[in-house]
Structure formats: C-alpha cells, structure tokens
Design a protein around this motif. Structure first.
Motif, PDB file in Angstrom:
ATOM      1  N   PRO A 123      -3.284  -2.069   7.152  1.00 27.79           N
ATOM      2  CA  PRO A 123      -2.547  -3.337   7.197  1.00 27.79           C
ATOM      3  C   PRO A 123      -2.219  -3.905   5.821  1.00 27.79           C
ATOM      4  CG  PRO A 123      -4.463  -3.411   8.659  1.00 27.79           C
ATOM      5  CD  PRO A 123      -4.571  -2.156   7.860  1.00 27.79           C
ATOM      6  N   ARG A 124      -2.922  -3.436   4.766  1.00 23.12           N
ATOM      7  CA  ARG A 124      -2.693  -3.942   3.403  1.00 23.12           C
ATOM      8  C   ARG A 124      -1.822  -2.998   2.573  1.00 23.12           C
ATOM      9  NH1 ARG A 124      -8.096  -5.954   5.235  1.00 23.12           N
ATOM     10  NH2 ARG A 124      -8.258  -8.054   4.404  1.00 23.12           N
ATOM     11  N   LEU A 125      -1.272  -1.973   3.201  1.00 19.44           N
ATOM     12  CA  LEU A 125      -0.428  -1.004   2.499  1.00 19.44           C
ATOM     13  C   LEU A 125       0.833  -1.696   1.975  1.00 19.44           C
ATOM     14  CD1 LEU A 125      -0.389   2.094   1.951  1.00 19.44           C
ATOM     15  CD2 LEU A 125       0.908   2.332   4.074  1.00 19.44           C
ATOM     16  N   LEU A 126       1.185  -1.453   0.712  1.00 21.54           N
ATOM     17  CA  LEU A 126       2.389  -2.060   0.143  1.00 21.54           C
ATOM     18  C   LEU A 126       3.630  -1.409   0.752  1.00 21.54           C
ATOM     19  CD1 LEU A 126       1.275  -2.276  -3.602  1.00 21.54           C
ATOM     20  CD2 LEU A 126       1.595  -4.177  -2.007  1.00 21.54           C
ATOM     21  N   PRO A 127       4.750  -2.170   0.829  1.00 25.74           N
ATOM     22  CA  PRO A 127       5.969  -1.644   1.449  1.00 25.74           C
ATOM     23  C   PRO A 127       6.404  -0.330   0.797  1.00 25.74           C
ATOM     24  CG  PRO A 127       6.234  -3.956   0.825  1.00 25.74           C
ATOM     25  CD  PRO A 127       4.900  -3.536   0.331  1.00 25.74           C
ATOM     26  N   SER A 128       6.837   0.601   1.593  1.00 22.47           N
ATOM     27  CA  SER A 128       7.331   1.916   1.183  1.00 22.47           C
ATOM     28  C   SER A 128       6.375   2.695   0.273  1.00 22.47           C
ATOM     29  CB  SER A 128       8.730   1.818   0.533  1.00 22.47           C
ATOM     30  OG  SER A 128       8.653   1.182  -0.717  1.00 22.47           O
ATOM     31  N   CYS A 129       5.072   2.442   0.440  1.00 25.73           N
ATOM     32  CA  CYS A 129       4.073   3.226  -0.280  1.00 25.73           C
ATOM     33  C   CYS A 129       3.383   4.185   0.676  1.00 25.73           C
ATOM     34  CB  CYS A 129       2.999   2.317  -0.867  1.00 25.73           C
ATOM     35  SG  CYS A 129       3.433   1.663  -2.472  1.00 25.73           S
ATOM     36  N   SER A 130       3.132   5.395   0.215  1.00 21.31           N
ATOM     37  CA  SER A 130       2.265   6.281   0.992  1.00 21.31           C
ATOM     38  C   SER A 130       1.122   6.698   0.069  1.00 21.31           C
ATOM     39  CB  SER A 130       3.029   7.491   1.500  1.00 21.31           C
ATOM     40  OG  SER A 130       3.435   8.272   0.411  1.00 21.31           O
ATOM     41  N   ILE A 131      -0.047   6.864   0.662  1.00 20.64           N
ATOM     42  CA  ILE A 131      -1.245   7.142  -0.135  1.00 20.64           C
ATOM     43  C   ILE A 131      -1.498   8.634  -0.178  1.00 20.64           C
ATOM     44  CG2 ILE A 131      -3.738   6.775  -0.289  1.00 20.64           C
ATOM     45  CD1 ILE A 131      -3.152   4.249   1.586  1.00 20.64           C
ATOM     46  N   GLN A 132      -1.745   9.135  -1.385  1.00 24.82           N
ATOM     47  CA  GLN A 132      -2.100  10.543  -1.509  1.00 24.82           C
ATOM     48  C   GLN A 132      -3.582  10.709  -1.838  1.00 24.82           C
ATOM     49  OE1 GLN A 132       0.112  12.625  -4.576  1.00 24.82           O
ATOM     50  NE2 GLN A 132      -0.981  14.514  -4.121  1.00 24.82           N
ATOM     51  N   LEU A 133      -4.038   9.902  -2.806  1.00 26.74           N
ATOM     52  CA  LEU A 133      -5.390  10.109  -3.345  1.00 26.74           C
ATOM     53  C   LEU A 133      -6.276   8.887  -3.138  1.00 26.74           C
ATOM     54  CD1 LEU A 133      -6.885  12.269  -5.269  1.00 26.74           C
ATOM     55  CD2 LEU A 133      -6.534  10.527  -7.023  1.00 26.74           C
ATOM     56  N   VAL A 134      -7.550   9.137  -2.813  1.00 26.85           N
ATOM     57  CA  VAL A 134      -8.524   8.057  -2.748  1.00 26.85           C
ATOM     58  C   VAL A 134      -9.598   8.307  -3.806  1.00 26.85           C
ATOM     59  CG1 VAL A 134     -10.152   6.793  -1.292  1.00 26.85           C
ATOM     60  CG2 VAL A 134      -8.106   7.816  -0.272  1.00 26.85           C
TER      61      VAL A 134
ATOM     62  N   ALA B  91     -12.958  11.915  -6.311  1.00 32.80           N
ATOM     63  CA  ALA B  91     -11.745  11.590  -5.554  1.00 32.80           C
ATOM     64  C   ALA B  91     -11.457  12.673  -4.521  1.00 32.80           C
ATOM     65  CB  ALA B  91     -10.563  11.466  -6.507  1.00 32.80           C
ATOM     66  N   LEU B  92     -10.775  12.277  -3.453  1.00 33.72           N
ATOM     67  CA  LEU B  92     -10.346  13.223  -2.410  1.00 33.72           C
ATOM     68  C   LEU B  92      -8.963  12.825  -1.906  1.00 33.72           C
ATOM     69  CD1 LEU B  92     -13.524  13.749  -0.184  1.00 33.72           C
ATOM     70  CD2 LEU B  92     -12.199  15.574  -1.271  1.00 33.72           C
ATOM     71  N   PRO B  93      -8.195  13.810  -1.439  1.00 35.85           N
ATOM     72  CA  PRO B  93      -6.924  13.453  -0.796  1.00 35.85           C
ATOM     73  C   PRO B  93      -7.218  12.613   0.449  1.00 35.85           C
ATOM     74  CG  PRO B  93      -7.080  15.840  -1.142  1.00 35.85           C
ATOM     75  CD  PRO B  93      -8.429  15.260  -1.436  1.00 35.85           C
ATOM     76  N   LEU B  94      -6.371  11.623   0.730  1.00 41.04           N
ATOM     77  CA  LEU B  94      -6.584  10.785   1.911  1.00 41.04           C
ATOM     78  C   LEU B  94      -6.711  11.628   3.182  1.00 41.04           C
ATOM     79  CD1 LEU B  94      -6.729   8.026   3.342  1.00 41.04           C
ATOM     80  CD2 LEU B  94      -4.231   8.083   3.506  1.00 41.04           C
ATOM     81  N   ASP B  95      -5.867  12.664   3.318  1.00 39.42           N
ATOM     82  CA  ASP B  95      -5.888  13.493   4.526  1.00 39.42           C
ATOM     83  C   ASP B  95      -7.265  14.099   4.791  1.00 39.42           C
ATOM     84  OD1 ASP B  95      -3.334  12.909   5.130  1.00 39.42           O
ATOM     85  OD2 ASP B  95      -2.461  14.796   4.411  1.00 39.42           O
TER      86      ASP B  95
ATOM     87  N   TRP C   4      -4.362   5.454  -4.058  1.00 41.29           N
ATOM     88  CA  TRP C   4      -3.308   5.710  -5.038  1.00 41.29           C
ATOM     89  C   TRP C   4      -2.143   6.483  -4.432  1.00 41.29           C
ATOM     90  CZ3 TRP C   4      -3.612   3.271  -9.637  1.00 41.29           C
ATOM     91  CH2 TRP C   4      -4.865   2.790 -10.023  1.00 41.29           C
ATOM     92  N   VAL C   5      -0.939   6.150  -4.912  1.00 36.86           N
ATOM     93  CA  VAL C   5       0.279   6.785  -4.428  1.00 36.86           C
ATOM     94  C   VAL C   5       0.292   8.274  -4.807  1.00 36.86           C
ATOM     95  CG1 VAL C   5       2.790   6.835  -4.693  1.00 36.86           C
ATOM     96  CG2 VAL C   5       1.594   4.650  -4.460  1.00 36.86           C
ATOM     97  N   ASP C   6      -0.182   8.575  -6.016  1.00 37.10           N
ATOM     98  CA  ASP C   6      -0.324   9.984  -6.396  1.00 37.10           C
ATOM     99  C   ASP C   6      -1.556  10.132  -7.282  1.00 37.10           C
ATOM    100  OD1 ASP C   6       0.318   9.533  -9.140  1.00 37.10           O
ATOM    101  OD2 ASP C   6       2.435   9.439  -8.561  1.00 37.10           O
ATOM    102  N   GLU C   7      -1.834  11.368  -7.700  1.00 44.86           N
ATOM    103  CA  GLU C   7      -3.107  11.572  -8.374  1.00 44.86           C
ATOM    104  C   GLU C   7      -2.985  11.627  -9.889  1.00 44.86           C
ATOM    105  OE1 GLU C   7      -4.576  15.406  -6.789  1.00 44.86           O
ATOM    106  OE2 GLU C   7      -3.895  16.175  -8.725  1.00 44.86           O
ATOM    107  N   ARG C   8      -1.812  11.312 -10.436  1.00 45.87           N
ATOM    108  CA  ARG C   8      -1.623  11.454 -11.886  1.00 45.87           C
ATOM    109  C   ARG C   8      -2.606  10.616 -12.696  1.00 45.87           C
ATOM    110  NH1 ARG C   8       4.625  10.615 -12.511  1.00 45.87           N
ATOM    111  NH2 ARG C   8       4.223   9.773 -10.432  1.00 45.87           N
ATOM    112  N   SER C   9      -2.733   9.344 -12.322  1.00 50.10           N
ATOM    113  CA  SER C   9      -3.572   8.450 -13.120  1.00 50.10           C
ATOM    114  C   SER C   9      -5.034   8.907 -13.107  1.00 50.10           C
ATOM    115  CB  SER C   9      -3.469   7.024 -12.594  1.00 50.10           C
ATOM    116  OG  SER C   9      -3.670   7.031 -11.212  1.00 50.10           O
TER     117      SER C   9
END
Ligand SMILES: Nc1nc2c(c(=O)[nH]1)N[C@H]1C(S)=C(S)[C@@H](COP(=O)(O)O)O[C@H]1N2
Ligand SMILES: [Mo]
Length: 231
Positions: free
Chosen positions: A96-107, A118-122, A170-175
């Motif tokens: 419910p707190r996901l920002l608009p047009s964001c998809s999560i790759q990494l946690v 860290a792990l991929p969300l999937d 995170w949207v991707d894992e670069r950072s």
C-alpha cells in the motif's frame, strides 16, 4: 523448504546443535536493544514508515519447520520457527506504500549489529519465508537474532538476517551493489539448492575452504558472561 528426513543440499553436513554463528566481525556485537519489536521500512520504492508491536501483532501468525544451512557447510535440521509470513507482511504493510509506477527488485535487510544483506523481492515472497520471533516454541533468543530475524530456508544462513532493524525496498540493485568490494561474498541470491555460496567462486571449491573455519568460529561466537559489548 527442506524438511528433516530428506537428503541435505549439496556439500552440507548436519550437526546436532544450532550454534550462534556469522562473520567473525560480528561475533562480539550484541545489539543494545534486543527487545523492542520495532521495524523500519524504507528504500526508494516506497513511502518510508515504521511498525511496532501493535501493527505486527495484527498480522496472522504462522509456524514452520525447516532446515537451516550455513554457507560454511553446517546444517541444523528441523528448526521450528514462529512469526509472520513475509509475503503477508509485504502485501498488507508495504504494497500500500509503493510509490506510483515503481516496481521493487531488491530488498536490503539491515540489522541492529550493523550486519546487512540483500535478496531479490521475488525470493522473499516464497511461502516459507518468515520474519520470526520464536524458535522451537520459545521466544527467539539473543543468540539466534532477537527480537526479529529473517528465515529464508532456501537461502544460505547469511541471508537469514538476525536482529532486524530495517527493510529497504529498492527499484534496482545498483545502489546496493556498488556499496563496496566487500560484497563479493554476498551472492545476489545465495540459493542452497544451487550451491550459490559466493559470487564468482564455484561453491564446490568453497566447501573445502570454509570447513576448517567452522569450529574456531563457533567458539568465537559463543556468548559467555558479558564479554560481548554493544556495538
Ligand atoms: N545480524 C546478523 N545476522 C546474521 C549474521 C550476523 O553476523 N549478524 N550472520 C549470518 C550467518 S553467516 C549465519 S550462518 C546465521 C547464523 O544464525 P544463528 O546465529 O542463529 O545460527 O546468521 C546470519 N545472520
Ligand atoms: Mo553462515
């Protein structure tokens, strides 16, 4: 989930006890707070928030038995974990707190002793992944990661973050990946079934390197009479 009675994953050997363990650097770091059930949520894909005992307690509880596999080749069979299913926690609190047009790759999982992984969300959305607060019917001990730890049975122990402080989405894992060469040990997935022990090094080779380190490290991690200081 790998249950007792089945064959162990490649290169693993069962040990009867369940020792406190980790990277030597963290052996003497016991967080000053191992009681308060507070979790922070952040990262660039969501509106940041935090939850306490009350909000966690509103989620349904679950119990799950699974084997625990440390990357150094020891396994503890049939641990009975209790806590909150990661997928339910994600759907009811984070999505419910996901920002608009964001998809999560990494946690990214941050811990009260300074440890992080860290792990991929999937991978975290698998049925057997828990945020655990109990082990074998008792409240989670300091040794095993009080007050809350991640349990991801298909992944090596080093992904099973103890003393959880924050989860970052995170949207991707670069950072995360560029954060240091020290991260070469942290395989992006660390799946036990595929022997993903570390990045770039064959898992089979690491078995032989890691095995002699187990006994000294178990001794190093033993908590005895106040020798552990807060970080
Ligand atoms: N916060 C934190 N989590 C951690 C570690 C650590 O040092 N600090 N070590 C990891 C490693 S390498 C392993 S094998 C398991 C060990 O869990 P245990 O101490 O419950 O056996 O915790 C993992 N999670
Ligand atoms: Mo480990």
């Amino acid at each position: 989930m790998s249950e007792s009675g089945t064959v162990l994953p490649p290169g693993q050997r069962a040990r009867p006890d369940f020792p406190r363990f980790g990277l030597p650097k963290y052996a003497r770091r016991i967080p000053s707070d191992t009681k308060s059930l507070r979790l922070e949520f952040g990262g660039d894909a969501i509106h940041p928030f935090s939850v306490d005992e009350g909000e966690l307690g509103s989620l349904s509880r679950t119990v799950q038995s699974s084997d625990f596999h440390c990357v150094t080749t020891w396994s503890h069979r049939g641990a009975r974990w209790g806590g909150y299913g990661f997928a339910e926690l994600f759907r009811s609190l984070v999505e419910p707190r996901l920002l608009p047009s964001c998809s999560i790759q990494l946690v990214v999982l941050r811990c009260r002793d300074g440890y992080r992984t860290a792990l991929p969300l999937d991978d975290l959305l698998a049925d057997d992944v828990l945020i655990a607060d109990s082990l074998d019917g008792a409240p989670l001990s300091v040794e095993h990661g009080a007050p809350l730890r991640l349990v991801a049975p298909a992944h090596y122990g080093y992904k099973n973050a103890k003393h959880l402080k924050a989860l970052e989405f995170w949207v991707d894992e670069r950072s995360y990946r560029k954060a240091g060469i020290g991260h070469y040990m942290d395989h992006p997935r660390g799946r036990v079934a595929f022997e993903e022990r570390a990045r770039g090094v064959p898992g089979v080779l690491l078995r032989w390197l890691y095995r002699p380190m187990i006994a000294p490290n178990v001794r190093r991690f033993r908590i005895s009479g106040g020798r552990c200081a807060a970080p």
